[in-house]
Design an enzyme around this catalytic site. Structure first.
Site, PDB file in Angstrom:
ATOM      1  N   TYR A 176       3.572 -22.687 -24.116  1.00  0.00           N
ATOM      2  CA  TYR A 176       3.446 -23.726 -23.099  1.00  0.00           C
ATOM      3  C   TYR A 176       4.220 -23.294 -21.853  1.00  0.00           C
ATOM      4  O   TYR A 176       5.388 -22.905 -21.944  1.00  0.00           O
ATOM      5  CB  TYR A 176       4.008 -25.063 -23.606  1.00  0.00           C
ATOM      6  CG  TYR A 176       4.080 -26.104 -22.511  1.00  0.00           C
ATOM      7  CD1 TYR A 176       3.022 -26.967 -22.289  1.00  0.00           C
ATOM      8  CD2 TYR A 176       5.195 -26.180 -21.679  1.00  0.00           C
ATOM      9  CE1 TYR A 176       3.065 -27.890 -21.255  1.00  0.00           C
ATOM     10  CE2 TYR A 176       5.251 -27.105 -20.636  1.00  0.00           C
ATOM     11  CZ  TYR A 176       4.174 -27.955 -20.439  1.00  0.00           C
ATOM     12  OH  TYR A 176       4.210 -28.860 -19.410  1.00  0.00           O
ATOM     13  N   GLU A 193       0.307 -26.847 -15.031  1.00  0.00           N
ATOM     14  CA  GLU A 193       0.621 -26.627 -16.443  1.00  0.00           C
ATOM     15  C   GLU A 193      -0.420 -25.732 -17.112  1.00  0.00           C
ATOM     16  O   GLU A 193      -1.606 -25.859 -16.837  1.00  0.00           O
ATOM     17  CB  GLU A 193       0.630 -28.017 -17.090  1.00  0.00           C
ATOM     18  CG  GLU A 193       1.029 -28.102 -18.515  1.00  0.00           C
ATOM     19  CD  GLU A 193       0.942 -29.536 -19.021  1.00  0.00           C
ATOM     20  OE1 GLU A 193       1.980 -30.226 -19.029  1.00  0.00           O
ATOM     21  OE2 GLU A 193      -0.166 -29.975 -19.386  1.00  0.00           O
TER      22      GLU A 193
END
Ligand code: GDP
Ligand code: MN
Length: 381
Positions: free
Chosen positions: A101, A189
């Protein structure tokens, strides 16, 4: 403003982040064409403004052309958390070794960008933050300097101990930060950022939220806007000079002035009802506006009674009454109407309503108005 995954990936691609080969489609036939260009297998992904599409069947791996057609037809038109899928992304399927992530978010606490990384990619990051917060590594960036190479390296070392990998992760972090800055994003993101079995890194998902206050600097982003049904209605209302926000209750409110709108909603709540909207017709008393206001209320099937709560200042009660009578005539409204007219030309307004022959419940006080609107809304299907 939220944008779709494929649009976010375009922004990432511009700064040099590697993205799998991909294209978008709006029909199964188009999807097959894109898949042929890319080469099988491919992943087919719903383009809607919500996360967690994988869990609800909005992301599927297709190994054959038949599967491309089957999954494309299945996902197009699908309802995901109240949003209908109209566009799908067809991407080169990656053989995944690890999922990471990487994210940049505007942090209101420090008023700075914060970089977040985790080895727990792919799953929802909010869940990781709750259950195992130690697995998320954060770094607050000084925007005057940006994300410096050694800072990016430091973060990368919390994700891998292989120097070759950390270099690639660190460069991607710097590119992601750059994308966040040039796009004036409040969030950028990559979840997951994957390492493939053949040793390459790819951003296989992308999420970007653009800062609305900076959109004037990016006129080209306007075409990325994709309204949901309610947003579309709110936008149309705005073009007609009305502030309209749709809500979940069943009492439609037509009010002049934002303060009165807030009070009206509070009073309805206070007596146990639920407002269906916030609707401010503003300071003028244009009968046309009254008609438009009613039209917007009628789009909402949840509305069971309507309360006109008007304080006549610049707004003249007789104008509102005229607009109301002509709109009811024209639109054929069969919902109970509660009207409170106070102020300028109040008597004239009330007379117009009384002489109209329409079934209107005129009230004097806020309390009476709220109670009447609530009572009349009850038991209506
Ligand atoms: P989200 O569920 O909306 O976040 O959609 P993602 O694009 O993140 O996809 C969800 C999950 O599907 C990923 O975490 C992966 O595990 C899987 N997935 C997506 N694309 C691929 C791919 O190309 N290959 C493989 N093997 N899995 C993928
Ligand atoms: Mn994802």
């Amino acid at each position: 403003m939220k944008i779709h995954e494929y649009q976010a990936k375009k922004i990432f691609e511009k700064v040099g982040i590697s993205i799998p080969k991909e294209g978008v489609a709006t029909s199964p036939e188009q999807a097959m064409g894109v898949a042929r260009d890319i080469g099988l297998p491919v992943v087919i992904k719903a383009q809607v403004h919500v996360g967690g599409r994988g869990k609800v069947g909005g992301v599927k791996l297709a190994r054959t052309e038949e599967e491309v057609k089957e999954f494309a037809s299945m996902i197009l038109g699908m309802d995901i958390k109240g949003l209908t899928v109209r566009i799908i992304l067809i991407g080169q399927a990656i053989d995944i070794e690890r999922e990471l992530y990487l994210g940049v978010i505007t942090d209101r606490g420090s008023n700075r960008p914060v970089i977040m990384v985790s080895t727990e990619g792919g799953v929802d990051i909010e869940g990781v933050a709750k259950k195992t917060p130690e697995k998320i590594h954060r770094f607050t960036v000084d925007p005057a300097y940006g994300l410096l190479p050694h800072q990016a390296m430091n973060l990368a070392f919390s994700l891998s101990s292989e120097v070759k990998e950390t270099r690639k992760i660190a460069t991607t972090l710097q590119k992601l930060y750059q994308a966040y800055i040039v796009a004036d994003a409040s969030l950028a993101e990559i979840n997951p950022f994957v390492l493939s079995r053949d040793g390459n890194f790819y951003a296989i998902d992308a999420k970007v939220v653009l800062d609305d206050n900076a959109l004037f600097r990016h006129p080209d982003y306007e075409k990325m806007r994709d309204f949901t049904h309610t947003e579309k209605i709110e936008q149309e209302a705005k073009e007609r000079g009305l502030s309209y926000i749709s809500m979940d209750g069943n009492i439609g409110c037509v009010v002049n002035g934002a303060g009165l709108a807030m009070t009206t909603m509070d009073v309805i709540k206070h007596f146990g009802g639920e407002p269906a909207n916030f609707l401010d017709v503003g300071g003028s008393s244009d009968p046309q506006k009254v008609r438009h206001a009613l039209q917007f209320l009628l789009i909402d099937e949840g509305v069971k009674s309507i309360w006109f709560n008007i304080f006549g200042g610049i707004t003249r009660c007789d104008d509102i009454a005229l607009g109301l009578v002509s709109a009811v005539d024209e639109l054929g409204i069969d919902l109970p109407l509660v009207v409170r007219l106070i102020g300028t030309n109040e008597k004239k307004g009330k007379k117009i309503l009384a002489e109209s022959g329409l079934d209107i419940h005129t009230v004097e006080t806020m309390e009476e108005g709220a109670k009447t609107a609530i009572r009349l809304s009850e038991g209506r299907k």
